[in-house]
Design a protein around this motif. Structure first.
Motif, PDB file in Angstrom:
ATOM      1  N   ASN A 216       0.838  -1.195   0.000  1.00 19.69           N
ATOM      2  CA  ASN A 216       0.000   0.000   0.000  1.00 19.69           C
ATOM      3  C   ASN A 216       0.877   1.250   0.000  1.00 19.69           C
ATOM      4  N   VAL A 217       0.657   2.132  -0.981  1.00 21.43           N
ATOM      5  CA  VAL A 217       1.491   3.322  -1.151  1.00 21.43           C
ATOM      6  C   VAL A 217       1.407   4.243   0.059  1.00 21.43           C
ATOM      7  N   GLU A 218       0.175   4.470   0.559  1.00 19.37           N
ATOM      8  CA  GLU A 218      -0.003   5.390   1.683  1.00 19.37           C
ATOM      9  C   GLU A 218       0.677   4.863   2.948  1.00 19.37           C
ATOM     10  N   PHE A 219       0.567   3.555   3.190  1.00 19.03           N
ATOM     11  CA  PHE A 219       1.211   2.988   4.367  1.00 19.03           C
ATOM     12  C   PHE A 219       2.734   2.999   4.216  1.00 19.03           C
ATOM     13  N   ALA A 220       3.218   2.773   2.995  1.00 17.99           N
ATOM     14  CA  ALA A 220       4.660   2.806   2.752  1.00 17.99           C
ATOM     15  C   ALA A 220       5.232   4.185   3.070  1.00 17.99           C
ATOM     16  N   LYS A 221       4.480   5.249   2.769  1.00 21.92           N
ATOM     17  CA  LYS A 221       4.927   6.609   3.096  1.00 21.92           C
ATOM     18  C   LYS A 221       4.972   6.806   4.610  1.00 21.92           C
ATOM     19  N   TRP A 222       3.997   6.239   5.298  1.00 16.05           N
ATOM     20  CA  TRP A 222       3.980   6.320   6.766  1.00 16.05           C
ATOM     21  C   TRP A 222       5.199   5.601   7.349  1.00 16.05           C
ATOM     22  N   ARG A 223       5.493   4.435   6.835  1.00 15.66           N
ATOM     23  CA  ARG A 223       6.625   3.651   7.312  1.00 15.66           C
ATOM     24  C   ARG A 223       7.945   4.383   7.068  1.00 15.66           C
ATOM     25  N   LYS A 224       8.026   5.084   5.924  1.00 11.87           N
ATOM     26  CA  LYS A 224       9.273   5.789   5.560  1.00 11.87           C
ATOM     27  C   LYS A 224       9.325   7.207   6.119  1.00 11.87           C
ATOM     28  N   ASP A 225       8.271   7.599   6.846  1.00  5.55           N
ATOM     29  CA  ASP A 225       8.227   8.925   7.475  1.00  5.55           C
ATOM     30  C   ASP A 225       8.248  10.058   6.444  1.00  5.55           C
ATOM     31  N   VAL A 226       7.519   9.869   5.336  1.00 10.37           N
ATOM     32  CA  VAL A 226       7.430  10.912   4.301  1.00 10.37           C
ATOM     33  C   VAL A 226       5.956  11.232   4.017  1.00 10.37           C
ATOM     34  N   TYR A 227       5.180  11.327   5.088  1.00  7.70           N
ATOM     35  CA  TYR A 227       3.730  11.458   4.966  1.00  7.70           C
ATOM     36  C   TYR A 227       3.203  12.833   5.353  1.00  7.70           C
ATOM     37  N   ILE A 228       4.022  13.678   5.947  1.00  9.69           N
ATOM     38  CA  ILE A 228       3.544  14.857   6.667  1.00  9.69           C
ATOM     39  C   ILE A 228       2.704  15.806   5.812  1.00  9.69           C
ATOM     40  N   SER A 229       2.977  15.862   4.507  1.00 10.30           N
ATOM     41  CA  SER A 229       2.217  16.779   3.639  1.00 10.30           C
ATOM     42  C   SER A 229       1.001  16.109   3.009  1.00 10.30           C
ATOM     43  N   GLU A 230       0.804  14.828   3.312  1.00  8.34           N
ATOM     44  CA  GLU A 230      -0.308  14.072   2.736  1.00  8.34           C
ATOM     45  C   GLU A 230      -1.510  14.112   3.666  1.00  8.34           C
ATOM     46  N   THR A 231      -2.702  13.935   3.079  1.00  7.10           N
ATOM     47  CA  THR A 231      -3.891  13.748   3.911  1.00  7.10           C
ATOM     48  C   THR A 231      -3.957  12.277   4.301  1.00  7.10           C
TER      49      THR A 231
END
Length: 460
Positions: A216-231
């Protein structure tokens, strides 16, 4: 809305409160006292594997007695059907109070989060894990009190002080902790992860991912700590985001415990402190706490929503007439129950006394934000609805009663099924939608789209 005599002084309303894996939930109302209870009806002929699972659910549920847990009253078993009697939650499901893509007011989310923690703490202290915490399984009772329901996936994780790891992969994908899908897992942290997803949904009106896997792309961003600008994360204030991050820690051993969640600054902040008041001497007393950069306005969106009464109700004892109902059902002949086919014409006359919905019994409908009145006839409403469903390429069917079952998929490609019923009340037509299967937030999005398409016939 029609009612049939269930047993003696109890009426069964044909409106469905909800559906589960093995049947549906109906509303029972005492003819004289107007006491209400929910009745879960399980058809063993239709669901061959229901008996074992229902017995486990009842065994666990009957152990529970807490203000934030739906109360269990009793059961009646027949060869082909079974009836389970539960506390009726008049406020409906929690997801009905969450505005898609917006959420709800921070003070309401805080209250519900505190109540959820109280209920989960009670379960965990008894060695029970729920394993399917989500807004669809969180009901709202009298006084706006949150109540955890549906213990079909619950199990014991601690017995006589000894804790065991769990290995069954069960629950609802968007709310599942990542370790549930990977290895034997600890019960308490996995339940709290689900609570964290509910927390994010309440404040933002959306789910962060379809499932907590690397695919899952959204979860992968969370895991990599690159989510802050995403909803949905960009919608959260700093303090709310801090709480979400710590509940949704990928390492279950570092995840916040229940006690730590309750002590977090967001949980302790006074969201009602924004007004000043005059002292007796004429001076103005400023709030001891102010909105600041840590709490901000909590999101970038305006979350003003209709006020919900959130005060705790007075603790009451179980009504004696409900106990009497359970006793009556255990001793009543099977053919007296309205769900069985009557064998004689006289039985038909006694049992199937029907009453239409009116302004006097309208309150018997569970509260939903997914219904509206229309300005046209029953037939024209059905015609308009089905025309819109065709335009949107939703699959739909109707039954003999005129109820429309709608099937589609949500943005996560998961199946979404909901139903539309038409009720006549004092000469007006009410179009009522309810979720049957799938995500409550996605259901509300589909409802708002349908409502927009039907705006020409809505009674404003």
């Amino acid at each position: 809305m029609q009612a049939t005599t269930f047993v003696e002084d109890w009426l069964c309303y044909n409106t469905t409160l909800g559906e589960g894996a093995y049947g549906e939930v109906k509303l029972l109302i005492h003819r004289r006292t107007e006491e209400k209870i929910a009745c879960k009806i399980i058809n063993h002929q239709r669901y061959k594997d229901a008996a074992t699972n229902i017995n486990r659910e009842v065994t666990i549920h009957r152990m529970l007695d807490h203000e934030n847990i739906i109360k269990y009253f009793g059961r009646r078993q027949e060869p082909l059907k079974e009836y389970i009697f539960l506390e009726y939650a008049s406020g409906g499901e929690l997801f009905q109070l969450i505005e898609p893509d917006i959420g709800m007011a921070s003070h309401a989310a805080q209250t519900y989060m505190k109540q959820l923690m109280h209920g989960v703490n009670y379960l965990h202290n008894k060695g029970i894990t729920h394993r399917d915490i989500k807004p669809e399984n969180l009901l709202i009772g009298e006084g706006g009190v949150l109540k955890i329901s549906d213990f079909g996936m619950a199990t014991l994780f601690r017995y006589k002080g000894k804790e065991r790891l769990l290995d069954k992969k069960c629950g609802t994908k968007p709310y599942l902790a990542p370790e549930v899908l990977q290895k034997p897992y600890r019960a308490q942290p996995s339940d709290l992860w689900s609570c964290g997803i509910v927390f994010v949904a309440m404040l933002t009106g959306e789910l962060p991912w379809a499932d907590a896997t690397d695919r899952n792309v959204e979860f992968a961003k969370w895991r990599k700590d690159v989510y802050i600008s995403e909803t949905p994360w960009s919608k959260l204030g700093n303090t709310a985001l801090s709480l979400a991050r710590q509940i949704l820690n990928l390492d279950p051993n570092k995840r916040l415990t229940l006690e730590q969640i309750e002590k977090h600054p967001w949980m302790k902040f006074n969201f009602d402190c924004g007004s000043s008041k005059d002292n007796v001497d004429g001076s103005v007393e400023r709030p001891t706490k102010r909105w600041n950069s840590m709490v901000e306005a909590e999101t970038k969106h305006n979350r003003d929503t209709p006020q919900v009464t959130l005060s705790q109700p007075i603790i009451t004892y179980r009504p004696s007439s409900i106990d009497q109902l359970i006793n009556d059902l255990k001793t009543t002949r099977r053919e007296q129950v309205c769900f069985s086919q009557p064998t004689q014409y006289e039985d038909l006359m006694i049992q199937f006394t029907q009453s239409p919905i009116t302004k006097d019994n309208f309150h018997n409908l569970s509260k939903r934000m997914t219904r509206f009145y229309v300005t046209v006839s029953y037939e024209k409403t059905l015609e308009a609805l089905c025309s819109v469903l065709d335009t949107l390429h939703y699959s739909w069917t109707t039954d003999a009663s005129g109820a429309v079952t709608i099937s589609t998929v949500d943005f996560m490609k998961n199946q979404l099924i909901f139903k539309a019923n038409l009720f006549e009340m004092d000469g007006r037509i009410l179009l009522d939608f309810r979720l049957s299967k799938g995500c409550g937030l996605e259901f509300k999005k589909k409802f708002l789209k349908l409502k927009s398409c039907l705006c020409d016939i809505i009674d404003k």
